[in-house]
Design an enzyme around this catalytic site. Sequence first.
Site, PDB file in Angstrom:
ATOM      1  N   THR A 203      44.617  37.060  39.225  1.00 40.28           N
ATOM      2  CA  THR A 203      44.978  36.143  40.321  1.00 40.28           C
ATOM      3  C   THR A 203      43.764  35.303  40.680  1.00 40.28           C
ATOM      4  O   THR A 203      42.647  35.812  40.767  1.00 40.28           O
ATOM      5  CB  THR A 203      45.478  36.922  41.559  1.00 40.28           C
TER       6      THR A 203
ATOM      7  N   PHE B 153      41.814  33.129  43.358  1.00 37.58           N
ATOM      8  CA  PHE B 153      41.677  32.946  44.806  1.00 37.58           C
ATOM      9  C   PHE B 153      40.712  31.787  45.052  1.00 37.58           C
ATOM     10  O   PHE B 153      39.767  31.594  44.288  1.00 37.58           O
ATOM     11  CB  PHE B 153      41.067  34.197  45.451  1.00 37.58           C
TER      12      PHE B 153
HETATM   13  O1  LIG Z   1      49.266  41.779  48.616  1.00 34.45           O
HETATM   14  C1  LIG Z   1      48.100  41.739  48.256  1.00 34.45           C
HETATM   15  O2  LIG Z   1      47.434  42.737  48.023  1.00 34.45           O
HETATM   16  C2  LIG Z   1      47.448  40.437  48.118  1.00 34.45           C
HETATM   17  O3  LIG Z   1      46.264  40.361  48.174  1.00 34.45           O
HETATM   18  C3  LIG Z   1      48.305  39.233  47.839  1.00 34.45           C
HETATM   19  C4  LIG Z   1      48.508  38.957  46.367  1.00 34.45           C
HETATM   20  C5  LIG Z   1      49.169  37.565  46.183  1.00 34.45           C
HETATM   21  O4  LIG Z   1      49.460  36.882  47.135  1.00 34.45           O
HETATM   22  O5  LIG Z   1      49.398  37.193  45.014  1.00 34.45           O
HETATM   23  C6  LIG Z   1      47.226  38.905  45.667  1.00 34.45           C
HETATM   24  C7  LIG Z   1      47.077  39.317  44.402  1.00 34.45           C
HETATM   25  C8  LIG Z   1      48.203  39.851  43.621  1.00 34.45           C
HETATM   26  O6  LIG Z   1      48.632  38.795  42.803  1.00 34.45           O
HETATM   27  C9  LIG Z   1      49.328  40.289  44.468  1.00 34.45           C
HETATM   28  C10 LIG Z   1      49.401  39.937  45.753  1.00 34.45           C
END
Ligand SMILES: O=C(O)C(=O)C[C@]1(C(=O)O)C=C[C@@H](O)C=C1
Length: 440
Positions: free
Chosen positions: A314, A316
């Site tokens: 992911t 950020f």
């Molecule tokens: O729910 C979490 O733990 C988050 O940090 C959010 C979140 C997102 O929004 O994509 C972050 C990374 C992962 O892809 C899954 C969830």
Amino acid sequence: MKSLTPSSPMDLKSITRTPALGWTHNRVSPARLIVRCVSRYDSANVDSSSGGATAMTGHNFGAGNVGRARHEWQSACAILASKVVSQQQDTEKSSGGADGISAVNGHPTLDLVPVNKSNSPAPLPKPLSIADLSPAPMHGSQLRVAYQGVPGAYSEAAAGKAYPNCEAIPCDQFEVAFQAVELWIADRAVLPVENSLGGSIHRNYDLLLRHRLHIVGEVQLPVHHCLLALPGVRKEYLTRVISHPQALSQCEHTLTKMGLNVVREAVDDTAGAAEYIAVNNLRDTAAIASARAAELYGLQILADGIQDDSGNVTRFVMLAREPIIPRTDRPFKTSIVFAHDKGTSVLFKVLSAFAFRNISLTKIESRPHRNRPIRLVDDANVGTAKHFEYMFYIDFEASMAEPRAQNALAEVQEFTSFLRVLGSYPMDMTPWNPSSSRED
Ligand SMILES: O=C(O)C(=O)C[C@]1(C(=O)O)C=C[C@@H](O)C=C1
């Protein structure tokens, strides 16, 4: 509980905006502030020069904190004036068993003691809610990074990766993480914008436009999901799996292959799902969350690495009140958003402005935008509200310090009615090997 008594706490009235200097701290509030719920990262492999933070998902299991009466939201505050803290202690003492919703949103249940390695109770950060943004913000020596969710969320891990020694401040909504930075309660926010399996996190693009924060960095976080349940629970007992929608979609095929006869339910963050199971002692429900969430909320790991792709990552972005000064001594990325209201082939012309200068695009995203007017200011500083059908977001691989990027943007500006540079920031170049990495 970790308490800090900053040397120069601020209250909201002390923040004014001056055109030349941006946000200015004018007056120091006498109120002593206490920051609770802070998690600290002492180690991370991060490129700290990229600056940055993470936002975490809040948990609205049916109800949010917004609009709560003052005495109610005090119990959910992450940052409180000291008098609020003492009131809260009274509230906590008097509240016995809390229902699931308030327990997860406000963390009032004292029974839920996170299990750490020594098996001794450890205080956990509580998410900020909209209502928490009124107390005076504080200034500490450490960078304070707002993220959405509760401890154990991937956004918290991203905050730690971006800023290894930061104080991570949980927020119950993305919006709150933005406001925490705008109101000087936090220095940065960390926001997930894209996942290698699930694609763009659209809502966060809309938030970038609605707020005035600047992207000052990015981090790519490998996301390693686990299936968590209460100790002793077996997979056969499960009727439900809960998690953040992104996490559910990232594990969709694996869950099916595991042959689980479960319904899947979306909640606001992965770690919040784990906490919800623990608080409510749910023996028929599992959460998709990190190994750290299992440890924090006393759950067992039923299955490890259940993401459909081992290269699940992911992206950020880190947000700050001020932009960073773009440089040319290392790879930079620039993010823009634009809109146009007339003319043909505008998108083609915009893309060619980059193509002719050999600038690679790493992302293009369009978002419907009809219902929210954008305020445009002309040369005479006269503002008009304008509706655009779509907003286009582009990330390109160049620094705004490079003439080719400046020229490309000058050209883009000619073709478009609205253009905003969201940030020019160092690219996360961390080499990443899926089999060896585990960031949760
Ligand atoms: O729910 C979490 O733990 C988050 O940090 C959010 C979140 C997102 O929004 O994509 C972050 C990374 C992962 O892809 C899954 C969830």
